[in-house]
Enzyme design. Structure first.
Site, PDB file in Angstrom:
ATOM      1  N   HIS A   1       0.865  -1.187   0.000  1.00  0.00           N
ATOM      2  CA  HIS A   1       0.000   0.000   0.000  1.00  0.00           C
ATOM      3  C   HIS A   1       0.903   1.238   0.000  1.00  0.00           C
ATOM      4  CE1 HIS A   1      -3.673  -2.049   2.113  1.00  0.00           C
ATOM      5  NE2 HIS A   1      -3.993  -1.807   0.856  1.00  0.00           N
TER       6      HIS A   1
ATOM      7  N   CYS B   1      -2.076   2.619   9.132  1.00  0.00           N
ATOM      8  CA  CYS B   1      -3.089   1.648   8.724  1.00  0.00           C
ATOM      9  C   CYS B   1      -4.276   1.649   9.679  1.00  0.00           C
ATOM     10  CB  CYS B   1      -2.511   0.240   8.713  1.00  0.00           C
ATOM     11  SG  CYS B   1      -1.161  -0.015   7.562  1.00  0.00           S
TER      12      CYS B   1
HETATM   13  N1  ARG Z   1      -3.600  -7.380   6.362  1.00  0.00           N
HETATM   14  C1  ARG Z   1      -4.005  -6.146   5.766  1.00  0.00           C
HETATM   15  C2  ARG Z   1      -3.955  -6.279   4.257  1.00  0.00           C
HETATM   16  O1  ARG Z   1      -3.044  -6.880   3.754  1.00  0.00           O
HETATM   17  C3  ARG Z   1      -3.155  -5.019   6.237  1.00  0.00           C
HETATM   18  C4  ARG Z   1      -3.638  -3.681   5.769  1.00  0.00           C
HETATM   19  C5  ARG Z   1      -2.729  -2.557   6.181  1.00  0.00           C
HETATM   20  N2  ARG Z   1      -3.310  -1.307   5.894  1.00  0.00           N
HETATM   21  C6  ARG Z   1      -2.677  -0.282   5.314  1.00  0.00           C
HETATM   22  N3  ARG Z   1      -3.296   0.852   5.240  1.00  0.00           N
HETATM   23  N4  ARG Z   1      -1.510  -0.406   4.784  1.00  0.00           N
HETATM   24  O2  ARG Z   1      -4.812  -5.794   3.551  1.00  0.00           O
END
Ligand code: ARG
Length: 282
Positions: A182, A276
């Site tokens: 992300h 996150c």
């Molecule tokens: N386990 C989640 C995923 O892979 C983690 C999300 C983390 N969120 C972020 N904004 N980077 O989607």
């Protein structure tokens, strides 16, 4: 004459940094667990401790409150262990809400759950998106423009959809390292015109774009990126980030920010940290 030259050679004094109070949305990790693997950090065979996750999350929430931010919470839903990562739930700019449409079926139910919260909370300009986008995980506002990640989660076609909806220029950036899937794992917005990022997480073209837009950006070293040091929240003065990112903490202090180290090790097992867990409402 000499005195005049001296004055010209002085670096411009840095303006004092001030904190802006934000309205934030978070989701208690009541059902937190790692039961599937949709990013390289997740290992379903490794034990997790929901109690520790709750404690660490609560410390983050209290830190926000102590810094003068307001925090709202959305009810967590059983069976959605990643719902704690509120940043992914939507993108909010000027009160307009772009819903999230997740890449993986394990998380798809989170999109409507978050959008519901907004509808019930009195937000009236809501858009259920046509294209896959993972909210403020991939959309970051910098002043009156937006940076938008793609490569792993958010569909690049979503960038045009977001630009049309928000009426702000959107710059697409391509992520290339699966550990930084992300945008908010590879880049953090520090003020309306400053960012910090990890260059190796981006394609060569996107790196060039970032250099062009932010020539003075703080560049993170590999060891700070690897502890999720870029998954940070800044209010313009205080920067909350994983405490293990000691290099970034020093770099931030040099630039006049007040870095605040946070420990969220339990949530890192799912590939998430400070940012996150935080959806910026305003
Ligand atoms: N386990 C989640 C995923 O892979 C983690 C999300 C983390 N969120 C972020 N904004 N980077 O989607």
């Amino acid at each position: 004459m000499a005195a005049h030259t001296d004055t010209v050679d002085q670096p411009a004094p840095r303006p004092a940094r001030t904190a802006v109070a934000h309205r934030l949305l978070m989701c208690r990790p009541q059902y937190f667990d790692v039961t599937y693997r949709i990013n390289p950090w997740m290992n379903p065979h490794k034990p997790t401790d929901a109690g520790t996750a709750l404690l660490q999350w609560e410390q983050l929430r209290e830190l926000y409150l102590s810094l003068g931010h307001s925090v709202e919470v959305i009810e967590p839903l059983e069976g959605l262990p990643d719902m704690v990562f509120a940043a992914n739930g939507a993108t909010v700019v000027d009160g307009k809400v772009l819903g999230a449409r997740f890449r993986h079926r394990e998380r798809t139910a989170e999109g409507p759950a978050y959008l519901d919260w907004f509808a019930q909370g009195g937000f009236t300009e809501l858009l259920w998106p046509e294209h896959i986008n993972e909210g403020e995980g991939d959309y970051l506002r910098v002043g009156r423009r937006m940076l938008a990640g793609t490569g792993f989660r958010t569909d690049p076609r979503s960038h045009a959809e977001a630009q049309e909806f928000f009426g702000l220029p959107v710059t697409g950036l391509t992520l290339v390292d699966p550990d930084f899937y992300h945008l908010d794992t590879a880049l953090a917005v520090l003020s309306p015109d400053e960012v910090m990022y990890y260059p190796a997480a981006f394609s060569p073209g996107s790196r060039a774009v970032l250099r062009e837009m932010f020539p003075d950006a703080i560049l993170a070293r590999a060891q700070d990126a690897a502890v999720f040091g870029l998954n940070a929240f800044s209010d313009g003065l205080n920067v909350l980030l994983p405490q293990a990112a000691t290099g970034l903490i020093a770099q931030l202090r040099e630039r006049g920010f007040n870095p605040v180290g946070v420990s969220l090790g339990e949530l890192l097992k799912a590939g998430g940290s400070v940012k996150c867990c935080t959806l910026t409402l305003s």
